[in-house]
Design an enzyme around this catalytic site. Structure first.
Site, PDB file in Angstrom:
ATOM      1  N   LYS A 159       0.844  -1.194   0.000  1.00  0.00           N
ATOM      2  CA  LYS A 159       0.000   0.000   0.000  1.00  0.00           C
ATOM      3  C   LYS A 159       0.876   1.238   0.000  1.00  0.00           C
ATOM      4  CE  LYS A 159       0.634   2.063   3.325  1.00  0.00           C
ATOM      5  NZ  LYS A 159       1.870   2.682   3.887  1.00  0.00           N
TER       6      LYS A 159
ATOM      7  N   TYR B  76      -4.967   4.096   5.859  1.00  0.00           N
ATOM      8  CA  TYR B  76      -5.507   3.258   6.947  1.00  0.00           C
ATOM      9  C   TYR B  76      -6.775   3.867   7.541  1.00  0.00           C
ATOM     10  CZ  TYR B  76      -1.086   0.720   6.857  1.00  0.00           C
ATOM     11  OH  TYR B  76      -0.012  -0.035   6.462  1.00  0.00           O
TER      12      TYR B  76
HETATM   13  P1  NAD Z   1      12.259   1.986   1.967  1.00  0.00           P
HETATM   14  O1  NAD Z   1      12.652   3.300   1.402  1.00  0.00           O
HETATM   15  O2  NAD Z   1      12.824   1.589   3.276  1.00  0.00           O
HETATM   16  O3  NAD Z   1      12.590   0.822   0.935  1.00  0.00           O
HETATM   17  C1  NAD Z   1      12.393   0.961  -0.443  1.00  0.00           C
HETATM   18  C2  NAD Z   1      13.336   0.020  -1.167  1.00  0.00           C
HETATM   19  O4  NAD Z   1      13.167   0.198  -2.563  1.00  0.00           O
HETATM   20  C3  NAD Z   1      14.810   0.276  -0.864  1.00  0.00           C
HETATM   21  O5  NAD Z   1      15.444  -0.935  -0.593  1.00  0.00           O
HETATM   22  C4  NAD Z   1      15.329   0.872  -2.147  1.00  0.00           C
HETATM   23  O6  NAD Z   1      16.687   0.568  -2.389  1.00  0.00           O
HETATM   24  C5  NAD Z   1      14.450   0.211  -3.182  1.00  0.00           C
HETATM   25  N1  NAD Z   1      14.393   0.912  -4.465  1.00  0.00           N
HETATM   26  C6  NAD Z   1      14.468   0.301  -5.661  1.00  0.00           C
HETATM   27  N2  NAD Z   1      14.417   1.193  -6.658  1.00  0.00           N
HETATM   28  C7  NAD Z   1      14.321   2.393  -6.082  1.00  0.00           C
HETATM   29  C8  NAD Z   1      14.255   3.729  -6.607  1.00  0.00           C
HETATM   30  N3  NAD Z   1      14.261   3.957  -7.927  1.00  0.00           N
HETATM   31  N4  NAD Z   1      14.159   4.731  -5.742  1.00  0.00           N
HETATM   32  C9  NAD Z   1      14.129   4.520  -4.413  1.00  0.00           C
HETATM   33  N5  NAD Z   1      14.189   3.278  -3.850  1.00  0.00           N
HETATM   34  C10 NAD Z   1      14.290   2.230  -4.684  1.00  0.00           C
HETATM   35  O7  NAD Z   1      10.667   1.960   2.014  1.00  0.00           O
HETATM   36  P2  NAD Z   1       9.732   1.001   2.882  1.00  0.00           P
HETATM   37  O8  NAD Z   1       9.382   1.686   4.133  1.00  0.00           O
HETATM   38  O9  NAD Z   1      10.301  -0.342   2.943  1.00  0.00           O
HETATM   39  O10 NAD Z   1       8.397   1.034   1.976  1.00  0.00           O
HETATM   40  C11 NAD Z   1       8.297   0.256   0.795  1.00  0.00           C
HETATM   41  C12 NAD Z   1       6.819   0.046   0.479  1.00  0.00           C
HETATM   42  O11 NAD Z   1       6.211  -0.653   1.552  1.00  0.00           O
HETATM   43  C13 NAD Z   1       6.031   1.343   0.330  1.00  0.00           C
HETATM   44  O12 NAD Z   1       5.032   1.165  -0.631  1.00  0.00           O
HETATM   45  C14 NAD Z   1       5.380   1.532   1.691  1.00  0.00           C
HETATM   46  O13 NAD Z   1       4.178   2.276   1.660  1.00  0.00           O
HETATM   47  C15 NAD Z   1       5.113   0.089   2.059  1.00  0.00           C
HETATM   48  N6  NAD Z   1       5.037  -0.107   3.519  1.00  0.00           N
HETATM   49  C16 NAD Z   1       3.967  -0.764   4.004  1.00  0.00           C
HETATM   50  C17 NAD Z   1       3.834  -0.950   5.355  1.00  0.00           C
HETATM   51  C18 NAD Z   1       2.655  -1.716   5.894  1.00  0.00           C
HETATM   52  O14 NAD Z   1       2.441  -1.695   7.100  1.00  0.00           O
HETATM   53  N7  NAD Z   1       1.901  -2.400   5.064  1.00  0.00           N
HETATM   54  C19 NAD Z   1       4.795  -0.452   6.221  1.00  0.00           C
HETATM   55  C20 NAD Z   1       5.892   0.207   5.690  1.00  0.00           C
HETATM   56  C21 NAD Z   1       6.010   0.381   4.331  1.00  0.00           C
END
Ligand code: NAD
Length: 368
Positions: A138, A224
């Site tokens: 999401k 949410y």
């Molecule tokens: P994050 O920034 O920690 O991780 C993103 C990852 O994507 C990194 O490893 C990064 O290297 C990679 N990536 C690949 N190509 C990229 C680019 N072009 N630019 C930037 N990053 C790139 O983010 P996150 O917190 O892990 O969130 C990732 C997804 O998960 C989002 O959609 C977020 O909304 C979702 N999320 C959901 C929940 C939940 O409770 N369901 C919680 C946190 C995050």
């Protein structure tokens, strides 16, 4: 793989049962059931950021129906570290260049897209084209139009699509769905909900860039609040009016900080909601004709608490992501619809799109 098996089992039931004795059929089916339905499906995580690292990979150590079979990462040092930590064979490790080759890997049944929002559409569609079932995090995509493209691509490929809505598997939130939708305390007369946290992260992070995140606290946290309202009522909103507040315009140059809205449902019933990158909120408060129920904290990974008419809800904390992924794996195995399909993400994005339209117009906007 399980899908193929399921189809063959179904075909077997359809064609093989003709003229076969009940006993022989029964024993043939039970030997089939004893073979692969219990096989765990392989999940590949795409994007090894905070959520994959802190929540999904650990949760996959507790799943019954699926396991961490592969990873997709652009960082070789992460690949090496994860391979060691989770015993992932080299043949199941991909990068963003060779991602499509995953089509030929029978170990991977499900691809889980855990990337910044602007990449959700591309990788969901590529995953479906590679013949894999998909879970996408999401918010589902940058806007509702992109969600529709993702749903269509998965349909065309004949693959299932689910959104990472873990709270549909969380006991306190499930109880709220039951109380509200079944009108256990009578008709719902009021809903107020909020979700947010105080952003203290990197000022250059993708989450603060409109082109990469689609928006700010609304996209990330407000989803949410919108979900909570929709699943308490079990109805779809028809119109929305939103306002916003920015106390740190230097940080939130491109995206929203705090958003407030009033949402209208068929018949004229109105609810209130809010989202923020500048307030620590996590609650859902509901009044009904014959009582009240509430959650707070409502939407986190753990520590969820709730009460009904002031009495605490007696439910345990669970590993929500394990329950969510296990359920999807079982849906794939049985070719059964997931309770959180792409259409569910699309409904939320239609609300989000209407909120942004309302912030621009200053008026009530239809959700369509
Ligand atoms: P994050 O920034 O920690 O991780 C993103 C990852 O994507 C990194 O490893 C990064 O290297 C990679 N990536 C690949 N190509 C990229 C680019 N072009 N630019 C930037 N990053 C790139 O983010 P996150 O917190 O892990 O969130 C990732 C997804 O998960 C989002 O959609 C977020 O909304 C979702 N999320 C959901 C929940 C939940 O409770 N369901 C919680 C946190 C995050």
């Amino acid at each position: 793989m399980a899908t193929n098996h399921k189809f063959s089992r179904r075909d077997f039931i359809r064609t093989g049962s003709v003229g076969m004795g009940a006993l022989a059929l029964g024993s043939a089916l039970s030997s089939l059931a004893a073979s692969s339905p219990q096989k765990k499906l392989g999940i590949a995580l795409v994007g090894l950021g905070n959520y994959s690292n802190g929540q999904l990979a650990p949760a996959l150590q507790h799943t019954q129906n699926c396991y961490l079979a592969g990873i997709v990462t652009g960082t070789p040092s992460k690949a090496a570290d994860w391979a060691k930590r989770y015993n992932i064979p080299q043949k199941n490790i991909y990068n963003y260049q060779n991602f499509d080759e995953i089509a030929h890997n029978p170990d991977i049944d499900i691809i889980y897209v855990v990337l910044p929002v602007f990449l959700h559409k591309e990788y969901t569609i590529r995953a479906a084209k590679a013949g894999k079932h998909v879970i996408c995090e999401k918010p589902m995509a940058l806007n509702a139009g992109d969600c529709e493209d993702m749903i269509a691509a998965c349909k065309t490929a004949g693959r299932m699509l689910s959104i990472g809505y873990r709270l549909h598997f969380e006991p306190h939130n499930l109880e709220v769905m039951r109380l509200g939708q079944q009108q256990i305390l009578g008709k719902v007369t009021k809903i107020d909900t909020g979700n947010g946290f105080t952003y203290r992260g990197d000022p250059n992070a993708w989450r603060l860039k409109k082109a990469m995140a689609g928006g700010g606290g609304l996209m990330d946290m407000g989803i949410y609040s919108i979900q909570g309202t929709r699943y308490t009522l079990g109805q779809e909103p028809i119109a929305i009016k939103a306002t916003q507040e920015k106390t740190r315009p230097d940080l939130f140059k491109e995206v929203d900080e705090t958003v407030f809205w009033e949402m209208e449902f068929p018949g004229g019933f109105k609810t209130t909601g809010k989202s923020s990158y500048n307030h620590d909120w996590s609650y859902l408060k509901v009044d009904a004709e014959h009582g009240k129920f509430e959650l707070g904290p409502a939407f986190g990974y753990g520590g969820i608490d709730g009460s009904v008419n002031g009495k605490p809800m007696p439910y345990p904390q669970i590993i929500q992501q394990a329950a969510q992924m296990d359920d999807f794996a079982q849906c794939v195995r049985l070719n059964k619809p997931t309770r959180v399909p792409g259409e569910e993400g699309l409904k939320d994005m239609k609300v989000v799109d209407a909120i942004y339209r309302s912030l621009d117009s200053g008026k009530w906007e239809k959700i369509s």
